[in-house]
Design an enzyme around this catalytic site. Structure first.
Site, mmCIF file in Angstrom:
data_model
loop_
_atom_site.group_PDB
_atom_site.id
_atom_site.type_symbol
_atom_site.label_atom_id
_atom_site.label_comp_id
_atom_site.label_asym_id
_atom_site.label_seq_id
_atom_site.Cartn_x
_atom_site.Cartn_y
_atom_site.Cartn_z
ATOM 1 N N HIS A 1 45.503 6.240 31.925
ATOM 2 C CA HIS A 1 46.432 5.910 33.012
ATOM 3 C C HIS A 1 46.482 7.159 33.889
ATOM 4 O O HIS A 1 46.571 8.277 33.375
ATOM 5 C CB HIS A 1 47.833 5.604 32.479
ATOM 6 C CG HIS A 1 48.881 5.582 33.558
ATOM 7 N ND1 HIS A 1 49.012 4.536 34.441
ATOM 8 C CD2 HIS A 1 49.820 6.491 33.914
ATOM 9 C CE1 HIS A 1 50.002 4.799 35.279
ATOM 10 N NE2 HIS A 1 50.501 5.989 34.986
ATOM 11 N N CYS B 1 45.940 1.248 37.886
ATOM 12 C CA CYS B 1 46.442 2.567 38.274
ATOM 13 C C CYS B 1 45.307 3.504 38.688
ATOM 14 O O CYS B 1 45.466 4.319 39.605
ATOM 15 C CB CYS B 1 47.231 3.187 37.128
ATOM 16 S SG CYS B 1 46.284 3.376 35.601
#
Length: 169
Positions: free
Chosen positions: A39, A109
């Site tokens: 992430h 993301c």
């Protein structure tokens, strides 16, 4: 007389969502070594900006539920002012990065961080991050898991959903 050029540092925060499990289990499950399930977020103008299933969000750096990042990548500097950057984010939130556009493999993301990094610095984020979905999907286990993983909506807690009105809501 022209105002002096102000440069703002741009950083990439990298978090391993698996907390080390990918490194240990990927050889058995995928037949290849993965160092993490990444992430990412962009740090600029004293805030952390990221994209998830609720859209574009922001918070003070390191204050998502993920805690401190596993690594920090220096992406360089930008001349883009905070005002212009927030206008840019607002337009992204209304077009490419709406909440309903989120997809675990194809539009996540890392896609957001890569897009924003290129806008701010002209540089892409590291390919070991952006290539990860294709690496997973190239395995039989990844293909078998795709229908389940496509339904996952990730949104690290601790951020404020970005809004056009005042930068945060």
């Amino acid at each position: 007389m022209e105002e002096p050029l102000v440069l703002h540092p741009v950083k990439l925060y990298v978090y391993d969502l698996s907390k080390g499990m990918a490194r240990r289990l990927s050889p058995l499950m995928l037949g290849k070594q993965l160092d993490g399930i990444w992430h990412t977020s962009i740090i600029v103008h004293k805030d952390e900006f990221f994209y998830g299933s609720r859209g574009i969000s922001s918070c003070p750096p390191g204050e998502t539920v993920l805690g401190p990042p596993d690594s920090v990548v220096d992406l360089g500097n930008t001349e883009v002012t905070e005002e212009i950057f927030l206008e840019y984010l607002s337009s992204l939130g209304e077009s490419m990065f709406r909440r309903e556009s989120y997809n675990f493999f194809d539009h996540n993301c890392n896609t957001f961080s890569n897009e924003v990094s290129q806008f701010l610095t002209g540089r892409k984020i590291p390919s070991y991050i952006t290539d990860l979905p294709a690496e997973i999907l190239a395995t039989p286990f990844g293909q078998a898991l795709r229908p389940i993983l496509d339904s996952i909506k990730i949104q690290p807690a601790g951020g404020n959903t970005f809004s056009r009105h005042n930068g945060q809501s």
